[in-house]
Structure formats: structure tokens, C-alpha cells
Design an enzyme around this catalytic site. Structure first.
Site, PDB file in Angstrom:
ATOM      1  N   CYS A  70      43.223  60.592  -9.738  1.00  0.00           N
ATOM      2  CA  CYS A  70      42.522  60.733  -8.467  1.00  0.00           C
ATOM      3  C   CYS A  70      43.575  60.990  -7.399  1.00  0.00           C
ATOM      4  CB  CYS A  70      41.742  59.461  -8.150  1.00  0.00           C
ATOM      5  SG  CYS A  70      40.846  59.550  -6.600  1.00  0.00           S
ATOM      6  N   LEU A  71      43.733  62.255  -7.055  1.00  0.00           N
ATOM      7  CA  LEU A  71      44.748  62.637  -6.093  1.00  0.00           C
ATOM      8  C   LEU A  71      44.189  63.772  -5.249  1.00  0.00           C
ATOM      9  CD1 LEU A  71      47.705  62.070  -5.300  1.00  0.00           C
ATOM     10  CD2 LEU A  71      48.397  63.734  -7.004  1.00  0.00           C
TER      11      LEU A  71
END
Length: 168
Positions: A70-71
């Protein structure tokens, strides 16, 4: 381009490969080595690559089961000006150095990080020791090759042992 990284191609194409990634220096992840799966879409560099950890890592922004990351910069704000060097030199190290517990993929890690930072740090180090040693990135520990044959010791069973207790 990425001469400092060990890259292993998947299949014969150029769009799927593994990259050996070392944990950033002066971080809880220092000394850990991860195999990162990279998939480049047909529209790369206009569309972001898919990035995932193959071996386990304990981090609020990495799904423990799938390895998904999750970036924002990869998932939402990607620009064709970025390349894979940015991913491995900047984005992933920053992710590991500065976890964001308010936007987790691993809720348990996020909660532990906010509730008990000392225990969180310990858990990160345990995962590094258990899953991210340089010798561990060859094959996933839980996978066994279908080509492996059982040794005679594995195959033989002791007929004298009972599998379980009989019903009364």
C-alpha cells in the site's frame, strides 16, 4: 539502470521478474533481504508497476498473506517520470523507514505499532530473522517442489502406531 540489484526473470517475457531487495540501513529491516515480484503493465511507464513482497515482512502497509504494497506513489500518484530505480532506491526504502499505521493493509501490525511500539519493533526483527535471511529468498519456505521425491524415511510408516484413539 538497476545494476546493483539481482534480477531474476519470470518466464521468457520482460514484464515479470523478481528483484532482490535489501532492507534500508539504520532501520528495523536492516540485514533483511526480500524477493520483490514486479509486473510491468503493457502501458508502463504510463501505468504503474505491480509490486509485491514474496517472502513475509511485518509492516502495516504490506499485506502479510499476499505481499501487496500500500503505497500511494505506486497505486495512485504514479507518473511516467518515475522508474524502477525510484521504486527500489526511494519508494520502498521510504515505506519501510516510515510506516503509515493510519492506512494499513496489515491491521494487526498497524494496531501493534500504535499500541506497543517496543513489541512491534521486536516482531519486525523476528520476521526479518525468520523470513528475510539471504538464504531464504531462493524459494518460498512453505513451497515444496512437486519434483521432490519422498525419502524412504519419509515414506515408511510405523504400522505399530495407532493414528488416534478408538471411540469408546
Amino acid at each position: 539502470m538497476m545494476s546493483d540489484y539481482k534480477v531474476e526473470m519470470i518466464n521468457d517475457g520482460m514484464q515479470e521478474f523478481y528483484v532482490e531487495f535489501n532492507g534500508p540501513k539504520e532501520s528495523l529491516y536492516q540485514g533483511g533481504v526480500w524477493k520483490i515480484r514486479v509486473e510491468l503493465p503493457d502501458a508502463y511507464p504510463y501505468k504503474s508497476p505491480s509490486i509485491g513482497f514474496v517472502n513475509k515482512i511485518y509492516h502495516p502497509n504490506v499485506d502479510e498473506m499476499s505481499g501487496s504494497v500500500c503505497l500511494d506513489v505506486i497505486n495512485q500518484t504514479w507518473s511516467p517520470m518515475f522508474d524502477l530505480v525510484n521504486v527500489f532506491e526511494v519508494f520502498l526504502p521510504q515505506l519501510l523507514l516510515y510506516p503509515n499505521a493510519s492506512d494499513p493493509l496489515n491491521g494487526e501490525a498497524a494496531a501493534l505499532m500504535m499500541r506497543d511500539h517496543t513489541t512491534y519493533d521486536q516482531r519486525v526483527k523476528e520476521y526479518c530473522e525468520k523470513y528475510a535471511k539471504p538464504e531464504d529468498i531462493g524459494a518460498k519456505p512453505e513451497e515444496k517442489s512437486s519434483d521432490e521425491e519422498l525419502s524412504e524415511d519419509d515414506y515408511n510408516s510405523d504400522d505399530d502406531q495407532v493414528a488416534g484413539k478408538a471411540d469408546p
